[in-house]
Design an enzyme around this catalytic site. Sequence first.
Site, PDB file in Angstrom:
ATOM      1  N   THR A 165     106.358 -38.829  32.686  1.00 39.15           N
ATOM      2  CA  THR A 165     105.375 -38.362  31.713  1.00 39.15           C
ATOM      3  C   THR A 165     104.294 -37.508  32.350  1.00 39.15           C
ATOM      4  OG1 THR A 165     105.772 -40.312  30.337  1.00 39.15           O
ATOM      5  CG2 THR A 165     103.723 -39.132  29.943  1.00 39.15           C
ATOM      6  N   TYR A 172     107.433 -36.131  23.170  1.00 39.77           N
ATOM      7  CA  TYR A 172     107.313 -35.239  24.320  1.00 39.77           C
ATOM      8  C   TYR A 172     108.580 -35.354  25.149  1.00 39.77           C
ATOM      9  CZ  TYR A 172     106.283 -39.430  27.096  1.00 39.77           C
ATOM     10  OH  TYR A 172     106.356 -40.653  27.700  1.00 39.77           O
ATOM     11  N   SER A 179     111.880 -41.545  34.059  1.00 34.79           N
ATOM     12  CA  SER A 179     112.218 -42.590  35.033  1.00 34.79           C
ATOM     13  C   SER A 179     113.215 -43.607  34.508  1.00 34.79           C
ATOM     14  CB  SER A 179     110.952 -43.288  35.534  1.00 34.79           C
ATOM     15  OG  SER A 179     110.366 -44.101  34.540  1.00 34.79           O
ATOM     16  N   THR A 233     106.479 -43.887  34.418  1.00 31.21           N
ATOM     17  CA  THR A 233     105.900 -45.231  34.486  1.00 31.21           C
ATOM     18  C   THR A 233     106.900 -46.344  34.168  1.00 31.21           C
ATOM     19  OG1 THR A 233     105.145 -45.077  32.192  1.00 31.21           O
ATOM     20  CG2 THR A 233     103.605 -44.370  33.911  1.00 31.21           C
ATOM     21  N   ASP A 234     108.007 -46.022  33.477  1.00 28.51           N
ATOM     22  CA  ASP A 234     108.905 -47.089  33.036  1.00 28.51           C
ATOM     23  C   ASP A 234     109.524 -47.855  34.197  1.00 28.51           C
ATOM     24  OD1 ASP A 234     108.386 -46.559  30.415  1.00 28.51           O
ATOM     25  OD2 ASP A 234     110.294 -45.568  29.991  1.00 28.51           O
ATOM     26  N   LYS A 270     104.456 -52.880  34.740  1.00 29.96           N
ATOM     27  CA  LYS A 270     104.041 -52.251  33.493  1.00 29.96           C
ATOM     28  C   LYS A 270     103.957 -53.333  32.433  1.00 29.96           C
ATOM     29  CE  LYS A 270     104.840 -48.259  30.509  1.00 29.96           C
ATOM     30  NZ  LYS A 270     105.686 -47.074  30.241  1.00 29.96           N
ATOM     31  N   GLU A 295     112.479 -77.559  35.452  1.00 28.31           N
ATOM     32  CA  GLU A 295     113.340 -77.894  34.321  1.00 28.31           C
ATOM     33  C   GLU A 295     114.819 -77.740  34.665  1.00 28.31           C
ATOM     34  OE1 GLU A 295     112.003 -76.992  30.085  1.00 28.31           O
ATOM     35  OE2 GLU A 295     111.020 -75.407  31.235  1.00 28.31           O
TER      36      GLU A 295
END
Length: 334
Positions: free
Chosen positions: A20, A33, A66, A99-100, A172, A290
Amino acid sequence: MSAKSNARPPRLLVLGTGGTIAGSTASATGGSYAAGGLSLEVMLSDLAGLDLAAELIAKPVAQIGSQDMGWEVWDALHKEVRMAQDDPEIAGIIVTHGTDTAEETAYLLDLTLAAGKPIVLVGAMRPAGAVGADGMRNFANAVHVASHPDANGRGPLLVMGDTVFAAKDVRKAATSNIDAFKGYPRGPIARVTPSSLDWFGGATRIGEAARYAWPEAFPRVAILTAGAGMDAEPVRALLNIGCKGIVLAGLGQGNAPGSVLNALNQAVENGVPVVRSSRVDEGLVDRNVEVDDNAYGFVAARALGPAKARILLMVLIANGVTDLNEIQSAFDRG
């Protein structure tokens, strides 16, 4: 009046991968975009007017969103970063990144590179041309961090929203907020603006070598997300496509329905390591709470979420680490 300094500004290598921060949009107020739509050269020319106190050397590696990050780009990026680390003329490295998956790339570099000169990943939540675009400020902040002497010996860092995170901690945590990133188990390690930088502690990894060798390929490792009412068929499907490791994004502290745990146990008995992580945003996944990890043969992810657990498991398998106790020790270290 003090004499003007003739010292050359620090030379920073900027490796572009898209995302981005290099995104283009047809409307300043629209929502759509194209990630990676701007070349690195165009992006840096737009930044020329900021009078950044560094000499920037641009080198494109990829021009993608990404979500398409994978072995080929990682391999090319790793080679470029390693060469820059060995180049005495380069003071620091900046990687522009979507950023992903920035947290995955940062952690992968953290595991496979020495903690030497600064490596700073930077992205944006809004593309260039959008109202309130954050890319130019984030990049200016990244330049400030990458050229700062106290950034040495910290391993790869991610700079977003006036905040600096260590690769091991960053994730993120929001889909579109400007402050989309958080850190766990540590929060930010510094606050940064284009004119200020405040570290919250000293560098602790000066001289630290790479933990793992860079492989020639990565094995197929999948993330299986648990949900109420699921059965064991997804486990069998993953094994049928040749997965060499499985990360469970489990319920709560890494749990899953009994039939799923039993199928994953069969995978372990057939030589496929299984790591239990959690789909919950924060918290440790401890051993034998657990789920009886000793009985099932599972590894507990501890502080790593599913995305980073997958990265670490791929690196371990690629480096020939197959003993479950050794894998658990690696996850304990994080």
